[in-house]
Write a protein that holds these residues in place. Structure first.
Motif, mmCIF file in Angstrom:
data_model
loop_
_atom_site.group_PDB
_atom_site.id
_atom_site.type_symbol
_atom_site.label_atom_id
_atom_site.label_comp_id
_atom_site.label_asym_id
_atom_site.label_seq_id
_atom_site.Cartn_x
_atom_site.Cartn_y
_atom_site.Cartn_z
ATOM 1 N N VAL A 1 5.824 -1.959 -1.376
ATOM 2 C CA VAL A 1 4.476 -1.758 -0.851
ATOM 3 C C VAL A 1 3.958 -0.417 -1.362
ATOM 4 C CG1 VAL A 1 3.073 -1.559 1.224
ATOM 5 C CG2 VAL A 1 5.035 -3.117 1.191
ATOM 6 N N PHE A 2 2.734 -0.439 -1.891
ATOM 7 C CA PHE A 2 2.101 0.753 -2.450
ATOM 8 C C PHE A 2 0.754 0.964 -1.789
ATOM 9 C CE2 PHE A 2 4.889 -0.983 -5.646
ATOM 10 C CZ PHE A 2 5.488 0.127 -6.222
ATOM 11 N N ASP A 3 0.343 2.253 -1.702
ATOM 12 C CA ASP A 3 -1.020 2.505 -1.257
ATOM 13 C C ASP A 3 -1.956 2.304 -2.449
ATOM 14 O OD1 ASP A 3 -0.965 4.870 -2.802
ATOM 15 O OD2 ASP A 3 -0.721 6.169 -1.064
ATOM 16 N N GLU A 4 -3.255 2.449 -2.228
ATOM 17 C CA GLU A 4 -4.212 2.161 -3.294
ATOM 18 C C GLU A 4 -4.140 3.139 -4.456
ATOM 19 O OE1 GLU A 4 -7.929 -0.160 -1.697
ATOM 20 O OE2 GLU A 4 -7.624 1.654 -0.488
ATOM 21 N N SER A 5 -3.521 4.309 -4.237
ATOM 22 C CA SER A 5 -3.358 5.272 -5.329
ATOM 23 C C SER A 5 -2.126 4.973 -6.172
ATOM 24 C CB SER A 5 -3.276 6.703 -4.778
ATOM 25 O OG SER A 5 -2.036 6.908 -4.117
ATOM 26 N N GLY A 6 -1.304 3.999 -5.729
ATOM 27 C CA GLY A 6 -0.105 3.627 -6.472
ATOM 28 C C GLY A 6 1.163 4.290 -5.969
ATOM 29 N N LYS A 7 1.084 5.043 -4.861
ATOM 30 C CA LYS A 7 2.268 5.684 -4.287
ATOM 31 C C LYS A 7 3.044 4.667 -3.460
ATOM 32 C CE LYS A 7 3.749 9.237 -1.093
ATOM 33 N NZ LYS A 7 3.335 10.070 0.028
ATOM 34 N N GLU A 8 4.344 4.570 -3.731
ATOM 35 C CA GLU A 8 5.178 3.634 -2.970
ATOM 36 C C GLU A 8 5.344 4.132 -1.543
ATOM 37 O OE1 GLU A 8 9.497 1.356 -3.077
ATOM 38 O OE2 GLU A 8 8.958 2.681 -4.727
ATOM 39 N N LYS B 1 5.500 -8.847 -10.277
ATOM 40 C CA LYS B 1 6.122 -7.525 -10.147
ATOM 41 C C LYS B 1 6.666 -7.261 -8.748
ATOM 42 C CE LYS B 1 3.394 -5.311 -13.762
ATOM 43 N NZ LYS B 1 2.438 -4.214 -14.040
ATOM 44 N N CYS B 2 6.512 -8.224 -7.839
ATOM 45 C CA CYS B 2 6.973 -8.081 -6.452
ATOM 46 C C CYS B 2 6.379 -6.836 -5.801
ATOM 47 C CB CYS B 2 8.502 -8.053 -6.388
ATOM 48 S SG CYS B 2 9.270 -9.562 -6.980
ATOM 49 N N GLN B 3 5.043 -6.702 -5.913
ATOM 50 C CA GLN B 3 4.348 -5.538 -5.378
ATOM 51 C C GLN B 3 3.174 -5.966 -4.499
ATOM 52 O OE1 GLN B 3 3.171 -3.541 -8.986
ATOM 53 N NE2 GLN B 3 5.082 -2.409 -9.093
ATOM 54 N N ILE B 4 2.961 -5.196 -3.439
ATOM 55 C CA ILE B 4 1.812 -5.382 -2.560
ATOM 56 C C ILE B 4 1.087 -4.047 -2.458
ATOM 57 C CG2 ILE B 4 1.034 -5.947 -0.231
ATOM 58 C CD1 ILE B 4 3.547 -7.656 0.072
ATOM 59 N N PHE B 5 -0.220 -4.075 -2.659
ATOM 60 C CA PHE B 5 -1.042 -2.875 -2.547
ATOM 61 C C PHE B 5 -1.867 -2.974 -1.276
ATOM 62 C CE2 PHE B 5 0.176 -3.169 -6.887
ATOM 63 C CZ PHE B 5 0.370 -1.860 -7.291
ATOM 64 N N ILE B 6 -1.826 -1.897 -0.480
ATOM 65 C CA ILE B 6 -2.479 -1.919 0.827
ATOM 66 C C ILE B 6 -3.501 -0.789 0.946
ATOM 67 C CG2 ILE B 6 -0.483 -2.966 1.969
ATOM 68 C CD1 ILE B 6 0.157 -0.176 3.134
ATOM 69 N N ASN B 7 -4.438 -0.991 1.853
ATOM 70 C CA ASN B 7 -5.383 0.038 2.246
ATOM 71 C C ASN B 7 -4.712 0.780 3.397
ATOM 72 O OD1 ASN B 7 -7.526 1.622 2.986
ATOM 73 N ND2 ASN B 7 -8.751 -0.058 3.806
ATOM 74 N N LEU B 8 -4.222 1.953 3.106
ATOM 75 C CA LEU B 8 -3.436 2.725 4.087
ATOM 76 C C LEU B 8 -4.372 3.625 4.871
ATOM 77 C CD1 LEU B 8 -0.565 3.072 5.031
ATOM 78 C CD2 LEU B 8 -0.283 4.877 3.349
ATOM 79 N N MET B 9 -4.964 3.054 5.911
ATOM 80 C CA MET B 9 -5.889 3.823 6.745
ATOM 81 C C MET B 9 -5.147 4.924 7.502
ATOM 82 S SD MET B 9 -8.294 0.880 8.296
ATOM 83 C CE MET B 9 -9.371 -0.066 7.267
ATOM 84 N N GLU B 10 -5.859 6.010 7.766
ATOM 85 C CA GLU B 10 -5.290 7.144 8.460
ATOM 86 C C GLU B 10 -4.705 6.714 9.812
ATOM 87 O OE1 GLU B 10 -6.683 11.459 10.209
ATOM 88 O OE2 GLU B 10 -7.815 10.561 8.548
#
Length: 85
Positions: A23-30, A72-81
């Motif tokens: 799982v990654f945030d929208e900036s690409g940080k795992e 790629k077995c990746q999920i990108f999420i909107n990581l709200m504060e």
């Protein structure tokens, strides 16, 4: 196995197939790994195990789940504060 499951309509996926995805945030940080899914009756909730071994929950809805890359077995999420607290 996934080969034994009946096909789903386009843009749908069996949630069990996402367990273990990064799982990654929208900036690409795992931020962690999908550990499980639960349902609260109104929606599915994705449980993510963070790198420091804590876990957090995120609603499995379009507002939070931005993109899934099956290959790629990746999920990108909107990581709200406050979501990971």
């Amino acid at each position: 196995t996934s080969e034994m499951l009946p096909p789903l309509p386009d843009n749908q996926i069996y949630l069990s197939l996402l367990i273990g995805f990064c799982v990654f945030d929208e900036s690409g940080k795992e931020v962690g790994i999908v550990e499980d899914f639960i349902s609260n009756g109104a929606q599915d909730i994705m449980i993510v195990r963070r790198i420091n071994s804590d876990e957090f929950m995120i609603p499995y809805v379009d507002e939070f789940i931005k993109r899934i890359d099956i290959q790629k077995c990746q999920i990108f999420i909107n990581l709200m504060e406050g979501l990971m607290e």
